[in-house]
Scaffold this motif. Structure first.
Motif, PDB file in Angstrom:
ATOM      1  N   ALA A 185      56.823 -19.603 -64.078  1.00  0.00           N
ATOM      2  CA  ALA A 185      55.538 -19.039 -63.657  1.00  0.00           C
ATOM      3  C   ALA A 185      54.792 -20.084 -62.851  1.00  0.00           C
ATOM      4  O   ALA A 185      54.806 -21.267 -63.191  1.00  0.00           O
ATOM      5  CB  ALA A 185      54.710 -18.637 -64.874  1.00  0.00           C
ATOM      6  N   ILE A 186      54.163 -19.645 -61.795  1.00  0.00           N
ATOM      7  CA  ILE A 186      53.332 -20.542 -61.005  1.00  0.00           C
ATOM      8  C   ILE A 186      52.144 -20.935 -61.873  1.00  0.00           C
ATOM      9  O   ILE A 186      51.382 -20.088 -62.320  1.00  0.00           O
ATOM     10  CB  ILE A 186      52.873 -19.868 -59.701  1.00  0.00           C
ATOM     11  N   SER A 187      52.043 -22.236 -62.129  1.00  0.00           N
ATOM     12  CA  SER A 187      51.009 -22.685 -63.051  1.00  0.00           C
ATOM     13  C   SER A 187      50.092 -23.742 -62.450  1.00  0.00           C
ATOM     14  O   SER A 187      49.320 -24.365 -63.164  1.00  0.00           O
ATOM     15  CB  SER A 187      51.650 -23.189 -64.346  1.00  0.00           C
ATOM     16  N   ASP A 188      50.204 -23.953 -61.132  1.00  0.00           N
ATOM     17  CA  ASP A 188      49.251 -24.793 -60.411  1.00  0.00           C
ATOM     18  C   ASP A 188      49.314 -24.406 -58.940  1.00  0.00           C
ATOM     19  O   ASP A 188      50.148 -23.593 -58.538  1.00  0.00           O
ATOM     20  CB  ASP A 188      49.496 -26.293 -60.676  1.00  0.00           C
ATOM     21  N   PRO A 189      48.443 -24.943 -58.106  1.00  0.00           N
ATOM     22  CA  PRO A 189      48.361 -24.482 -56.717  1.00  0.00           C
ATOM     23  C   PRO A 189      49.427 -25.052 -55.780  1.00  0.00           C
ATOM     24  O   PRO A 189      49.345 -24.843 -54.575  1.00  0.00           O
ATOM     25  CB  PRO A 189      46.959 -24.932 -56.284  1.00  0.00           C
ATOM     26  N   GLU A 190      50.443 -25.720 -56.285  1.00  0.00           N
ATOM     27  CA  GLU A 190      51.422 -26.359 -55.415  1.00  0.00           C
ATOM     28  C   GLU A 190      52.559 -25.442 -54.984  1.00  0.00           C
ATOM     29  O   GLU A 190      53.426 -25.858 -54.216  1.00  0.00           O
ATOM     30  CB  GLU A 190      51.967 -27.619 -56.086  1.00  0.00           C
ATOM     31  N   SER A 191      52.582 -24.210 -55.472  1.00  0.00           N
ATOM     32  CA  SER A 191      53.668 -23.276 -55.156  1.00  0.00           C
ATOM     33  C   SER A 191      53.141 -22.027 -54.473  1.00  0.00           C
ATOM     34  O   SER A 191      52.119 -21.480 -54.872  1.00  0.00           O
ATOM     35  CB  SER A 191      54.394 -22.831 -56.424  1.00  0.00           C
ATOM     36  N   LEU A 192      53.891 -21.571 -53.480  1.00  0.00           N
ATOM     37  CA  LEU A 192      53.655 -20.247 -52.918  1.00  0.00           C
ATOM     38  C   LEU A 192      54.450 -19.216 -53.705  1.00  0.00           C
ATOM     39  O   LEU A 192      54.045 -18.072 -53.842  1.00  0.00           O
ATOM     40  CB  LEU A 192      54.095 -20.198 -51.446  1.00  0.00           C
ATOM     41  N   GLU A 193      55.611 -19.659 -54.187  1.00  0.00           N
ATOM     42  CA  GLU A 193      56.543 -18.754 -54.847  1.00  0.00           C
ATOM     43  C   GLU A 193      57.565 -19.590 -55.619  1.00  0.00           C
ATOM     44  O   GLU A 193      57.872 -20.721 -55.237  1.00  0.00           O
ATOM     45  CB  GLU A 193      57.241 -17.939 -53.756  1.00  0.00           C
ATOM     46  N   LEU A 194      58.083 -19.031 -56.682  1.00  0.00           N
ATOM     47  CA  LEU A 194      59.210 -19.599 -57.402  1.00  0.00           C
ATOM     48  C   LEU A 194      60.323 -18.567 -57.353  1.00  0.00           C
ATOM     49  O   LEU A 194      60.054 -17.365 -57.415  1.00  0.00           O
ATOM     50  CB  LEU A 194      58.848 -19.895 -58.865  1.00  0.00           C
ATOM     51  N   GLN A 195      61.562 -19.041 -57.275  1.00  0.00           N
ATOM     52  CA  GLN A 195      62.665 -18.099 -57.133  1.00  0.00           C
ATOM     53  C   GLN A 195      63.944 -18.690 -57.713  1.00  0.00           C
ATOM     54  O   GLN A 195      64.261 -19.856 -57.462  1.00  0.00           O
ATOM     55  CB  GLN A 195      62.851 -17.802 -55.645  1.00  0.00           C
TER      56      GLN A 195
END
Length: 181
Positions: free
Chosen positions: A137-147
């Protein structure tokens, strides 16, 4: 491929009601959050950096689509970042992956590490396998997406240059293949 998307501009999320352009972390949060420069370039992490390459045999590897404001923003890489002073690379990679992608450290087992060393800075890739499935899960602002990306699909992504250069060797070691092209 399983995808987890970041909130879109105007949506609320873990960052509350701030618009996405204001979610970039402000200033160093730890003494390790700084650039180091030398004759081989400029690198993030005063005490080095580390990232976690998580492999789930049924899903592939967990990749992070990096926030546009980050170094090489918009590329794909590993959850990771600057090490804290005195922090071991494995501990830092597990911490960063938990902070950025909600990777539960108890659900993975470290297989090996690979170190890129320019003399005044190092980046350690910590390669781990899943022991128990988990949903990142995206849990901070450093990701646009996880895959989760199948191994054969990683090279099709626009990879962070450092990760792109190391991926062929990491893949070979992950699959325990002999060296080669």
């Amino acid at each position: 491929m399983e995808r987890i998307h970041a909130p879109q501009p105007g949506e609320t999320s873990f960052a509350g009601s701030l618009p996405s352009e204001l979610r970039r972390p402000l200033g160093p949060r730890d003494p390790g959050d700084a650039w180091v420069e030398g004759d081989r370039g400029r690198f993030w992490g005063r005490f080095g950096s580390a990232g976690l390459l998580v492999h789930d045999p049924s899903k592939g590897v967990l990749l992070q689509h990096r926030a546009l404001w980050s170094d090489h923003g918009g590329t794909w890489g590993l959850p990771g970042g600057a090490l804290h002073q005195g922090e071991e690379a494995i501990d830092g990679a597990l911490r960063e992956a938990k902070e950025e992608a909600a990777v539960p450290p108890e659900n993975v087992r470290v297989l090996f590490t690979s170190v890129f060393d320019v003399g005044y800075w190092t980046y350690t890739t910590v390669v781990a396998e899943t022991l128990m499935p988990f949903d990142p899960a995206i849990s901070d602002p450093e990701s646009l997406e996880l895959q989760w990306v199948p191994l054969e699909g990683v090279r099709d992504k626009e990879l962070h240059p450092g990760f792109g250069a190391s991926w062929p060797g990491l893949r070979r070691r992950l699959l325990d293949l002999p060296d080669g092209p």
